[in-house]
Scaffold this active site. Structure first.
Site, PDB file in Angstrom:
ATOM      1  N   ASP A  33     -26.996  34.222  14.408  1.00  0.00           N
ATOM      2  CA  ASP A  33     -27.898  33.099  14.672  1.00  0.00           C
ATOM      3  C   ASP A  33     -27.184  32.019  15.488  1.00  0.00           C
ATOM      4  OD1 ASP A  33     -30.361  31.420  14.094  1.00  0.00           O
ATOM      5  OD2 ASP A  33     -28.833  30.206  13.125  1.00  0.00           O
ATOM      6  N   GLU A  38     -25.998  38.217  10.164  1.00  0.00           N
ATOM      7  CA  GLU A  38     -27.165  37.483  10.651  1.00  0.00           C
ATOM      8  C   GLU A  38     -26.847  35.998  10.785  1.00  0.00           C
ATOM      9  OE1 GLU A  38     -31.244  35.628   8.949  1.00  0.00           O
ATOM     10  OE2 GLU A  38     -30.299  37.246   7.820  1.00  0.00           O
ATOM     11  N   GLU A  46     -30.309  39.495  15.131  1.00  0.00           N
ATOM     12  CA  GLU A  46     -29.249  38.498  14.974  1.00  0.00           C
ATOM     13  C   GLU A  46     -27.992  39.125  14.390  1.00  0.00           C
ATOM     14  OE1 GLU A  46     -31.543  34.238  14.406  1.00  0.00           O
ATOM     15  OE2 GLU A  46     -31.309  35.523  12.633  1.00  0.00           O
TER      16      GLU A  46
END
Length: 248
Positions: free
Chosen positions: A63, A59, A135
């Site tokens: 991002d 994640e 993400e």
């Protein structure tokens, strides 16, 4: 995907992987990346022997990847747009609520590997879980295949939103609608958090509804990495509320 004490069978994970791969047109070389991307922290906490890697690291990477690729796409799709517009559009696309909406559209909740507590609390429908899993998936595709497959995946899932950007103007639409009752939106910065390199702003929009309407004012809030983006997010929240009030 709910867990038992023995964990989820490999065949179920493989079936879910095939479904996901067919939906995005990309096949993982490293199949374990998909499992890692779909593993919520609650599963690794409750079943550390089976799921020792959760999706938090992917994640984190995803991002950054989604921010870069969305910026790259905006830069090339809108060659005459100003920096301020590009910044606002990027903030609108990569904020948590939008990512959660996209994750819901993709059905990512069906693929999540959750702990028992998170399963019972409707973890498959939580916007935050969906945003984080999206993400993580983007991060997984980037690790497995590199920039180009990640770019294609992002273009696939963000495509409809890219197409709407040049005509979508929530702040302008809200101001125009408010003008029909002789008022205008007021934007207030009510919160600022995060480090200098990654700030998050919270903005409240207030609309005085005046006489003849059951409620005196309409209030909505939005968050984004820029003040302008937070104002846009607040306007997006306020628009359907104001439409509903005026149609009563």
């Amino acid at each position: 995907m709910s867990l038992s004490s023995s964990g989820v069978q490999a065949s179920v994970i493989e079936a879910n992987l095939r479904i996901f791969e067919s939906s995005i047109g990309y096949k993982f070389d490293n199949k374990s990346l998909f499992t890692e991307a779909m593993t919520h922290a609650s599963a690794s906490n409750e079943f550390p022997d089976t799921y020792h890697d959760n999706n938090q690291r992917l994640e984190f990477l995803g991002d950054a990847v989604v921010g870069l690729i969305v910026a790259d796409e905006l830069f090339h799709r809108f060659p005459i747009s100003r920096e301020g517009d590009l910044t606002e559009w990027r903030a609108r696309l990569v904020r948590g609520k939008k990512l959660g909406e996209i994750g819901l559209t993709l059905g990512l909740g069906n693929f999540l590997i959750l702990g028992a507590g998170e399963e019972k609390s409707d973890g498959r429908l939580k916007g935050r879980n969906l945003a984080e899993s999206l993400e993580a998936l983007i991060g997984a595709v980037f690790v497995d295949g590199g920039y180009e497959p990640a770019r294609k995946f992002i273009n696939l899932v963000f495509g409809p939103y890219f197409q709407l950007l040049d005509t979508s103007n929530p702040k302008g639409d809200l101001q125009e609608l408010a003008a029909t009752i002789r008022t205008r939106p007021k934007y207030l910065l009510v919160g600022e958090s995060g480090p200098d390199h990654e700030p998050e702003y919270r903005v409240r929009v207030e609309i005085d509804l005046g006489a003849g309407i059951d409620r005196e004012a309409l209030v909505a809030e939005g968050t984004a990495s820029t003040k302008q983006g937070a104002e846009t997010a607040a306007a997006e929240e306020a628009l359907p509320q104001l439409r509903e009030v005026l149609n009563q």
